[in-house]
Motif scaffolding. Structure first.
Motif, mmCIF file in Angstrom:
data_model
loop_
_atom_site.group_PDB
_atom_site.id
_atom_site.type_symbol
_atom_site.label_atom_id
_atom_site.label_comp_id
_atom_site.label_asym_id
_atom_site.label_seq_id
_atom_site.Cartn_x
_atom_site.Cartn_y
_atom_site.Cartn_z
ATOM 1 N N SER A 174 0.837 -1.205 0.000
ATOM 2 C CA SER A 174 0.000 0.000 0.000
ATOM 3 C C SER A 174 0.870 1.253 0.000
ATOM 4 C CB SER A 174 -0.944 0.006 1.208
ATOM 5 O OG SER A 174 -0.215 0.085 2.408
ATOM 6 N N ILE A 179 0.485 5.744 0.532
ATOM 7 C CA ILE A 179 -0.260 6.956 0.864
ATOM 8 C C ILE A 179 0.400 8.079 0.074
ATOM 9 C CG2 ILE A 179 -0.959 8.541 2.689
ATOM 10 C CD1 ILE A 179 -0.416 6.111 4.616
ATOM 11 N N HIS A 215 -7.205 10.754 -6.265
ATOM 12 C CA HIS A 215 -8.595 11.036 -6.660
ATOM 13 C C HIS A 215 -8.704 12.219 -7.616
ATOM 14 C CE1 HIS A 215 -9.863 8.186 -3.661
ATOM 15 N NE2 HIS A 215 -9.228 8.858 -2.720
ATOM 16 N N LYS A 262 -2.270 -1.040 -3.294
ATOM 17 C CA LYS A 262 -3.390 -0.204 -2.836
ATOM 18 C C LYS A 262 -2.887 1.224 -2.658
ATOM 19 C CE LYS A 262 -6.514 0.554 0.947
ATOM 20 N NZ LYS A 262 -6.684 0.399 2.376
ATOM 21 N N SER A 299 -3.872 5.233 -1.548
ATOM 22 C CA SER A 299 -4.819 6.120 -0.851
ATOM 23 C C SER A 299 -4.132 7.467 -0.690
ATOM 24 C CB SER A 299 -5.237 5.538 0.499
ATOM 25 O OG SER A 299 -4.122 5.380 1.338
ATOM 26 N N THR A 300 -4.891 8.425 -0.206
ATOM 27 C CA THR A 300 -4.354 9.768 -0.030
ATOM 28 C C THR A 300 -4.473 10.179 1.427
ATOM 29 O OG1 THR A 300 -4.370 11.995 -0.955
ATOM 30 C CG2 THR A 300 -6.508 10.953 -0.594
#
Length: 140
Positions: A95, A97, A108, A136, A138-139
């Motif tokens: 993952s 970030i 996004h 994966k 994400s922010t």
């Protein structure tokens, strides 16, 4: 192998001065949420060979990345994306970030390519590359 999970994180979110303007984007809230994890800082643009500071870049409608002066930076952005993926593989990371709105790390939203500070839904080059490879994203 560490008992703690490893996570890639945009180095600017840790306060490193790697953003295009030579500043960090320290995000204390994100750091607090990552307690107990090994954070591996990455800056795809630096890994792709771009300097800090650098001329702002945005993804264009045709998918290329151009800086505000019109220079095509797509190869550097893709080199950085591949470098981040190699780091993920070598450190057994699943993952990341990443800093939203960045042409590399946007998860996004990204800027629309007009250099008018207008955002649109979309992913940066590294985020899209990692997602395609099963990481994966994400922010903060």
């Amino acid at each position: 192998m560490s008992p703690f999970p490893s996570v890639l994180i945009s180095s600017c979110l840790l306060g490193f001065p790697t953003a295009y303007d030579g500043r960090g984007r320290l995000d204390i809230g994100t750091l607090r949420l990552q307690k107990g994890k090994i954070l591996i800082p990455v800056c795809p643009e630096c890994l792709g060979g771009l300097p800090t500071p650098r001329v702002p870049s945005e993804i264009q409608a045709d998918g290329s990345v151009r800086d505000q002066e019109g220079k095509d930076c797509t190869k550097a952005f893709m080199k950085g994306a591949a470098s981040v993926f190699r780091i993920a593989l070598s450190d057994d990371v699943d993952s990341a970030i990443l800093k939203d709105q960045s042409p590399s790390c946007g998860v996004h939203t990204i800027y629309d390519g007009s250099f008018t500070h207008t955002t649109i839904p979309g992913m940066g080059k590294t985020s899209a590359y990692l997602k395609k490879k099963g990481i994966k994203v994400s922010t903060s």
